[in-house]
Structure formats: structure tokens, C-alpha cells
Scaffold this motif. Structure first.
Motif, mmCIF file in Angstrom:
data_model
loop_
_atom_site.group_PDB
_atom_site.id
_atom_site.type_symbol
_atom_site.label_atom_id
_atom_site.label_comp_id
_atom_site.label_asym_id
_atom_site.label_seq_id
_atom_site.Cartn_x
_atom_site.Cartn_y
_atom_site.Cartn_z
ATOM 1 N N CYS A 170 0.834 -1.204 0.000
ATOM 2 C CA CYS A 170 0.000 0.000 0.000
ATOM 3 C C CYS A 170 0.867 1.252 0.000
ATOM 4 C CB CYS A 170 -0.926 0.006 1.218
ATOM 5 S SG CYS A 170 -2.110 1.373 1.229
ATOM 6 N N ASN A 171 0.640 2.078 -1.000
ATOM 7 C CA ASN A 171 1.274 3.393 -1.072
ATOM 8 C C ASN A 171 0.147 4.427 -1.067
ATOM 9 O OD1 ASN A 171 2.833 5.640 -1.514
ATOM 10 N ND2 ASN A 171 3.287 5.177 -3.650
ATOM 11 N N PRO A 172 -0.362 4.749 0.124
ATOM 12 C CA PRO A 172 -1.524 5.635 0.207
ATOM 13 C C PRO A 172 -1.122 7.103 0.071
ATOM 14 C CG PRO A 172 -0.795 5.095 2.402
ATOM 15 C CD PRO A 172 0.107 4.337 1.454
ATOM 16 N N PRO A 173 -2.083 7.981 -0.114
ATOM 17 C CA PRO A 173 -1.763 9.419 -0.031
ATOM 18 C C PRO A 173 -1.169 9.730 1.340
ATOM 19 C CG PRO A 173 -3.974 9.073 -0.923
ATOM 20 C CD PRO A 173 -3.511 7.745 -0.407
ATOM 21 N N TYR A 174 -0.077 10.499 1.363
ATOM 22 C CA TYR A 174 0.531 10.808 2.670
ATOM 23 C C TYR A 174 1.060 12.236 2.772
ATOM 24 C CZ TYR A 174 4.929 9.249 0.322
ATOM 25 O OH TYR A 174 5.984 9.058 -0.534
ATOM 26 N N ILE A 175 0.647 13.092 1.870
ATOM 27 C CA ILE A 175 1.067 14.488 1.938
ATOM 28 C C ILE A 175 0.002 15.297 2.674
ATOM 29 C CG2 ILE A 175 1.507 16.558 0.539
ATOM 30 C CD1 ILE A 175 2.733 14.728 -1.554
ATOM 31 N N SER A 176 0.447 16.187 3.546
ATOM 32 C CA SER A 176 -0.501 17.043 4.260
ATOM 33 C C SER A 176 -0.956 18.176 3.345
ATOM 34 C CB SER A 176 0.136 17.626 5.518
ATOM 35 O OG SER A 176 1.132 18.586 5.167
ATOM 36 N N GLU A 177 -2.042 18.810 3.722
ATOM 37 C CA GLU A 177 -2.560 19.926 2.920
ATOM 38 C C GLU A 177 -1.551 21.068 2.851
ATOM 39 O OE1 GLU A 177 -6.219 20.702 4.876
ATOM 40 O OE2 GLU A 177 -7.251 18.981 3.986
ATOM 41 N N GLU A 178 -0.842 21.297 3.955
ATOM 42 C CA GLU A 178 0.169 22.359 3.970
ATOM 43 C C GLU A 178 1.327 22.023 3.032
ATOM 44 O OE1 GLU A 178 3.165 24.636 7.125
ATOM 45 O OE2 GLU A 178 1.656 23.229 7.854
ATOM 46 N N GLU A 179 1.757 20.753 3.046
ATOM 47 C CA GLU A 179 2.850 20.335 2.173
ATOM 48 C C GLU A 179 2.456 20.418 0.702
ATOM 49 O OE1 GLU A 179 5.191 17.025 4.905
ATOM 50 O OE2 GLU A 179 3.300 16.483 3.930
ATOM 51 N N VAL A 199 0.586 22.551 -0.831
ATOM 52 C CA VAL A 199 0.705 23.918 -1.337
ATOM 53 C C VAL A 199 2.144 24.238 -1.718
ATOM 54 C CG1 VAL A 199 0.413 26.351 -0.729
ATOM 55 C CG2 VAL A 199 -1.286 24.677 0.007
ATOM 56 N N GLN A 200 3.088 23.591 -1.033
ATOM 57 C CA GLN A 200 4.501 23.874 -1.265
ATOM 58 C C GLN A 200 5.140 22.981 -2.328
ATOM 59 O OE1 GLN A 200 6.171 23.456 2.648
ATOM 60 N NE2 GLN A 200 4.916 25.079 3.527
ATOM 61 N N LEU A 201 4.385 22.046 -2.877
ATOM 62 C CA LEU A 201 4.949 21.151 -3.879
ATOM 63 C C LEU A 201 5.311 21.900 -5.153
ATOM 64 C CD1 LEU A 201 2.652 17.973 -3.762
ATOM 65 C CD2 LEU A 201 5.023 18.162 -2.985
#
Length: 201
Positions: free
Chosen positions: A105-114, A116-118
Motif C-alpha cells: 500500500c502506497n496511500p496518499p501521505y502528503i498534508s494539505e500544507e505540504e 501547497v509547497q509542492l
């Protein structure tokens, strides 16, 4: 490994080197030739399709909440002559009442704050729903801590990809769920804490 995935679209994440490392790690820790193997949050199907090519006697199921992603996975399986089953649903929902020997399993793991910075090359070309877990980035692991023990056979293994700064938090969540014989952090080829290996003894 990603060379076997001939097709990606904006509906799925582009397979990354970390995915190849995850496959290599899974093959090394789980030598069984014939097993029930699930690729959860499968996206393009890179992991599950590659597993089927390496271990053709396994029964492989690819699952994703996105119909568009499953279409891409189906095309990649066909191009690779990989006989797999595809199911649509959120995380473990497609497997109600079933158990697996191995769950990848490779689930979504980025926060909402992160998010925006991508870099724009990621935000503009890859699906937000496959990247963002929620406010903390740990939301899917919190769910998995409760759901995985119900879906693994005794002696079964689960291998999760995590953000390289998340491993300690994910391990804490998993241990809070209880029942694990092993709960270990594994490194990627660049020395980052990238995977959590779990066994249900």
C-alpha cells in the motif's frame, strides 16, 4: 520495474524509484511463490503488475478509489500480460470479509500544507486525491492501523510506503492498533526511512 508500466495519465501518479525499491523489498521479505497479494491504492498498477510478473502463481488484486486510475491499471496489466483482478473502493472497503497473505500500500501521505509547497511539476500534473491525505498527512495510516489486522492472514505481511519524515509517527499509530509481531522501518536506496513492514503473527 516502471519500464513495465507503459501508460500513465494525469489520473495517476508517475511511478517513482521508491516504487521499484518497495517492490524489491517486498520480494525479498516475502518469498512465497503462490499467495494472495493486494496492491491497495494501486494507481497505475505498477506494484501489483510487477509482482504478478515476478510471481505469476500469486493471485493479485489491484484496488483504488478512482475509476480512472483503475482504467490505467487495467491497460497496464493487459500490456504486460499480467492476469490480475481489479476492484474499486476506498482503501480496504473492496476486501470486506477477505484476508491476504501480503498487502502492498502506497496511500496518499502528503498534508494539505505540504501540498501547497509542492513543485508545480507535481501539483499541475498529478492527481491531488492520490497525494493529499488530509491536514496531517497521516489520515490513511490511522485508518490502516485499525483495518489492516482484520485483512491479513496470520503470518501475513504488509508493506507501506511513508513520507521520509513520517516513519516514527506511522509506527506509533500501528503499534497503537496492536497485534503486530513485527513493526519495522525499512530504508530506501538513498538511506531514507521510506517503508514500514508489518507482520501479523
Amino acid at each position: 520495474m516502471s519500464a513495465g508500466v507503459k501508460k500513465v495519465t494525469p489520473d495517476v501518479l508517475i511511478p517513482r524509484p521508491e516504487t521499484e525499491v518497495m517492490l524489491s523489498e517486498a520480494l525479498s521479505v516475502f518469498p512465497a511463490e503462490a499467495a494472495e497479494v493486494w496492491d491497495v491504492c494501486c494507481g497505475s498498477g505498477a506494484l501489483g503488475v510487477a509482482w504478478k510478473r515476478h510471481r505469476p502463481r500469486s493471485r493479485v488484486v489491484l484496488a483504488d478509489v478512482s475509476p480512472a486510475a483503475l482504467e490505467v491499471a487495467a491497460r497496464n496489466a493487459e500490456r504486460n500480460d499480467a492476469e490480475v483482478e481489479l476492484r474499486m473502493g476506498d482503501l480496504m472497503e473492496p476486501f470486506e470479509g477477505e484476508q491476504a497473505d501480503l498487502i502492498l500500500c502506497n496511500p496518499p501521505y502528503i498534508s494539505e500544507e505540504e501540498y501547497v509547497q509542492l513543485d508545480n511539476s507535481v501539483r499541475d500534473y498529478e492527481p491531488r486525491m492520490a497525494l493529499v491525505a488530509g491536514p496531517t498527512g497521516l489520515e490513511f495510516y490511522d485508518r490502516l492501523s485499525r483495518e489492516l489486522p482484520l485483512r491479513l492472514k496470520r503470518g501475513g505481511l504488509a508493506l507501506l510506503e511513508v513520507g521520509h519524515t513520517q516513519s516514527a509517527d506511522v509506527v506509533e499509530l500501528m503499534k497503537g492498533g496492536g497485534g503486530w509481531g513485527r513493526c519495522e522501518v525499512r530504508l530506501d536506496w538513498w538511506g531514507k526511512h521510506r517503508y514500514v513492514l508489518l507482520s501479523l503473527d
